[in-house]
Design a protein around this motif. Structure first.
Motif, short mmCIF file in Angstrom:
data_model
loop_
_atom_site.label_atom_id
_atom_site.label_comp_id
_atom_site.label_asym_id
_atom_site.label_seq_id
_atom_site.Cartn_x
_atom_site.Cartn_y
_atom_site.Cartn_z
N GLU A 1 -47.68 -51.14 -26.97
CA GLU A 1 -47.26 -50.66 -25.65
C GLU A 1 -47.92 -51.44 -24.51
O GLU A 1 -47.44 -51.39 -23.38
CB GLU A 1 -47.59 -49.17 -25.51
N GLU A 2 -49.00 -52.15 -24.80
CA GLU A 2 -49.72 -52.89 -23.76
C GLU A 2 -49.06 -54.21 -23.40
O GLU A 2 -49.48 -54.87 -22.45
CB GLU A 2 -51.16 -53.13 -24.20
N GLY A 3 -48.06 -54.63 -24.19
CA GLY A 3 -47.35 -55.84 -23.83
C GLY A 3 -47.53 -56.98 -24.81
O GLY A 3 -48.23 -56.86 -25.83
N MET A 4 -46.94 -58.12 -24.48
CA MET A 4 -46.91 -59.26 -25.37
C MET A 4 -48.30 -59.87 -25.57
O MET A 4 -48.67 -60.26 -26.68
CB MET A 4 -45.96 -60.33 -24.82
N GLY A 5 -49.12 -59.95 -24.51
CA GLY A 5 -50.43 -60.58 -24.61
C GLY A 5 -51.33 -59.90 -25.64
O GLY A 5 -51.81 -60.56 -26.58
N PRO A 6 -51.60 -58.59 -25.51
CA PRO A 6 -52.42 -57.91 -26.51
C PRO A 6 -51.81 -57.92 -27.91
O PRO A 6 -52.54 -57.91 -28.90
CB PRO A 6 -52.52 -56.48 -25.97
N THR A 7 -50.48 -57.94 -27.99
CA THR A 7 -49.84 -57.97 -29.31
C THR A 7 -50.10 -59.29 -30.02
O THR A 7 -50.40 -59.32 -31.21
CB THR A 7 -48.32 -57.75 -29.17
N VAL A 8 -50.01 -60.39 -29.28
CA VAL A 8 -50.18 -61.71 -29.89
C VAL A 8 -51.65 -62.07 -30.04
O VAL A 8 -52.06 -62.61 -31.08
CB VAL A 8 -49.44 -62.78 -29.07
N PHE A 9 -52.47 -61.76 -29.02
CA PHE A 9 -53.87 -62.21 -29.03
C PHE A 9 -54.88 -61.07 -29.11
O PHE A 9 -56.08 -61.31 -29.19
CB PHE A 9 -54.15 -63.06 -27.79
N GLY A 10 -54.42 -59.83 -29.11
CA GLY A 10 -55.30 -58.68 -29.25
C GLY A 10 -55.95 -58.27 -27.95
O GLY A 10 -55.91 -58.98 -26.94
N SER A 11 -56.56 -57.08 -27.98
CA SER A 11 -57.33 -56.59 -26.83
C SER A 11 -58.76 -57.08 -26.97
O SER A 11 -59.29 -57.16 -28.08
CB SER A 11 -57.30 -55.06 -26.79
N PRO A 12 -59.44 -57.38 -25.87
CA PRO A 12 -60.78 -57.97 -25.97
C PRO A 12 -61.80 -56.96 -26.50
O PRO A 12 -61.59 -55.75 -26.46
CB PRO A 12 -61.09 -58.37 -24.53
N PHE A 13 -62.90 -57.48 -26.99
CA PHE A 13 -63.98 -56.62 -27.45
C PHE A 13 -64.45 -55.72 -26.30
O PHE A 13 -64.60 -56.17 -25.17
CB PHE A 13 -65.16 -57.45 -27.95
N GLY A 14 -64.68 -54.46 -26.62
CA GLY A 14 -65.07 -53.48 -25.61
C GLY A 14 -63.93 -52.60 -25.19
O GLY A 14 -64.13 -51.63 -24.44
N SER A 15 -62.70 -52.90 -25.67
CA SER A 15 -61.55 -52.07 -25.30
C SER A 15 -61.60 -50.70 -25.95
O SER A 15 -60.93 -49.77 -25.49
CB SER A 15 -60.25 -52.79 -25.70
N GLY A 16 -62.39 -50.57 -27.01
CA GLY A 16 -62.51 -49.27 -27.67
C GLY A 16 -61.37 -48.98 -28.61
O GLY A 16 -60.42 -49.76 -28.75
N TRP A 17 -61.48 -47.81 -29.25
CA TRP A 17 -60.45 -47.38 -30.22
C TRP A 17 -59.98 -45.97 -29.85
O TRP A 17 -59.89 -45.09 -30.69
CB TRP A 17 -61.01 -47.40 -31.64
N LYS A 18 -59.72 -45.78 -28.57
CA LYS A 18 -59.47 -44.43 -28.05
C LYS A 18 -58.14 -43.89 -28.55
O LYS A 18 -57.12 -44.56 -28.48
CB LYS A 18 -59.47 -44.46 -26.52
N ARG A 19 -58.18 -42.63 -29.02
CA ARG A 19 -56.96 -41.96 -29.49
C ARG A 19 -57.26 -40.49 -29.71
O ARG A 19 -58.42 -40.07 -29.73
CB ARG A 19 -56.48 -42.59 -30.81
N VAL A 20 -56.21 -39.71 -29.89
CA VAL A 20 -56.33 -38.29 -30.23
C VAL A 20 -56.13 -38.15 -31.72
O VAL A 20 -55.10 -38.57 -32.27
CB VAL A 20 -55.32 -37.43 -29.45
N PHE A 21 -57.13 -37.57 -32.40
CA PHE A 21 -57.07 -37.42 -33.85
C PHE A 21 -57.25 -35.94 -34.19
O PHE A 21 -58.29 -35.36 -33.90
CB PHE A 21 -58.18 -38.25 -34.52
N GLN A 22 -56.20 -35.34 -34.76
CA GLN A 22 -56.22 -33.92 -35.13
C GLN A 22 -56.64 -33.05 -33.95
O GLN A 22 -57.46 -32.15 -34.06
CB GLN A 22 -57.15 -33.69 -36.32
#
Length: 431
Positions: A306-327
């Protein structure tokens, strides 16, 4: 005073690096000590700080490994020469993500980079060892036996204190007071014991059988640890080993497997396993853990897309975290999948390069003779990375597989058998 402490710490670090360069076994047994403490102390306390940033034992160990690599890099370059393009591209991609993350997220980028720094430093250090020498191979064998025994004792201690446990249970450590899985070993400890077991099968076709007994002990401890992901990874490795070995080695492997199955059947019929039947059944049949992990992977990958072509091809930089809702709970821990982790930080480009490196090494191992145990260990690591991460303590076995794969003794050579000894002497050329 602070300057003096920093100077003293730097001197100690340099002295330790010099000793580790001269005696690389220091690093090996540091792996053992840190791994042995994982169940009771999963996060070791900081040993100091620089500019407000905490320094942990693993940071110091990674620094030692990289500095010893700088002292004598010849073996490292010889080891990675067949994969040099892949290695260079990977390093550039990781460095770009680190710089981008440090500029965007500050200290958060550096902290998150640790999960990549440790295995990279450990594998580079391990590749720089003298693998062809008898002295290093003897050191590896001793370290493997000691590590397997130490972790087996850790498992026995936990079973004596807390019982065998089960996959979804938790107990409080009597030593550190933290809540930990009720299983006697963590996944990282269990996979290291499994790798020790596979390594001890090296030379299975020789006259000595001592390695087989050590392998049986370590593989048995792996089964008792009740980590289904490690079971599956070990099974994949043993299947590869079965098809790679020939003659006496394969016969011994079959006999050992049949004997183990027969002994397990007798013990099961005698009722010895009855008190633990529920725990093993739950560990073997439960799929909730994998389902939860799969949902996590899909959530994080979906967020990345959802963040776009750049993060999909080259990833999000270190420090972006792994934020999400789990259970229903907001969480930030990394996904239990090294391939997904690489994708999220290095994108499709990075994970493609990484998988190419693994595929090349595995292909060379499968096509090379007399490297059955190295191929089995590498397969075990690849399978384990699907459910967890590339722990740096596995680096000696990872490097062993890469060194084994770099040989040119391919199967094609079998089509041109060497001449008999009498003819070799007749046609030998003089220097």
């Amino acid at each position: 005073m602070t300057a003096l402490l920093l100077l003293g710490g730097l001197i100690v670090f340099l002295l330790l690096s010099l000793q580790a360069s001269k005696y690389p076994q220091i690093v090996l047994y540091a792996f053992t000590a840190i791994t042995a403490a994982q169940w009771d102390w999963p996060a070791l306390p900081a040993v100091g700080s620089v500019g407000g940033a905490a320094i942990f034992p693993e940071d110091a160990l990674a620094g030692v490994m990289l500095l010893t690599l700088a002292f004598r890099p010849q073996r490292f370059w010889a080891a990675v020469r067949p994969y040099i393009l892949i290695v260079v591209v990977t390093v550039i991609a990781i460095a770009a993500s680190l710089v981008w993350g440090a500029a965007t997220h500050g200290a958060g980028g550096l902290n998150e980079f640790r999960s990549f720094l440790y295995p990279l430093a450990a594998v580079a250090w391990a590749l720089n060892q003298d693998w062809p020498s008898d002295a290093w191979q003897a050191s590896m064998r001793r370290w493997t036996i000691v590590t397997g025994l130490v972790l087996s004792l850790v498992a026995a201690t936990h079973i004596a204190l807390y019982g065998l446990g089960k996959a979804d249970g938790f107990v409080q450590s009597a030593f550190s007071g933290i809540m930990q899985t009720a299983r006697p070993l963590t996944a990282g400890q269990a996979v290291l014991v499994a790798l020790c077991g596979v390594y001890m099968l090296h030379g299975l076709g020789s006259t000595t059988r001592k390695g087989l007994w050590w392998a049986a002990l370590f593989i048995g401890v792996t089964l008792v640890a009740q980590h289904r992901s490690v079971w599956l990874a070990l099974g994949a490795g043993l299947i590869v080993l079965f098809f790679k070995v020939r003659g006496v080695a394969r016969a011994r492997l079959v006999v050992a497997g049949v004997t183990a199955a027969f002994a397990a059947a007798i013990l099961a019929l005698s009722g010895v396993f009855n008190p633990f039947a529920n725990e093993f059944t739950a560990s073997a049949a439960g799929t909730k853990t994998y389902t939860d992990r799969e949902n996590t992977w899909m959530t994080l990958i979906g967020q990345n897309l959802e963040e776009g072509m750049g993060p999909t091809v080259f990833g999000s930089p270190f420090g972006s975290g792994w934020k999400r809702v789990f259970q229903g709970t907001y969480v930030e821990w990394a996904p239990h999948n090294w391939y997904v982790t690489v994708y999220l930080r290095l994108g499709l480009f990075g994970v493609f390069v990484f998988v190419c490196l693994l595929a090349v090494v595995l292909w060379r191992l499968l096509r090379t003779r007399d490297v059955g145990t190295a191929a089995a260990a590498f397969t075990l690591i690849l399978a384990y990375c699907w459910a967890y991460s590339l722990f740096y303590q596995m680096a000696p076995f990872f490097a062993w597989a890469m060194w084994s794969a770099r040989t040119r003794d391919m199967r094609q050579a079998e089509k041109n058998p060497s001449l008999p000894a009498t003819y070799q002497q007749r046609f030998a050329t003089k220097d």
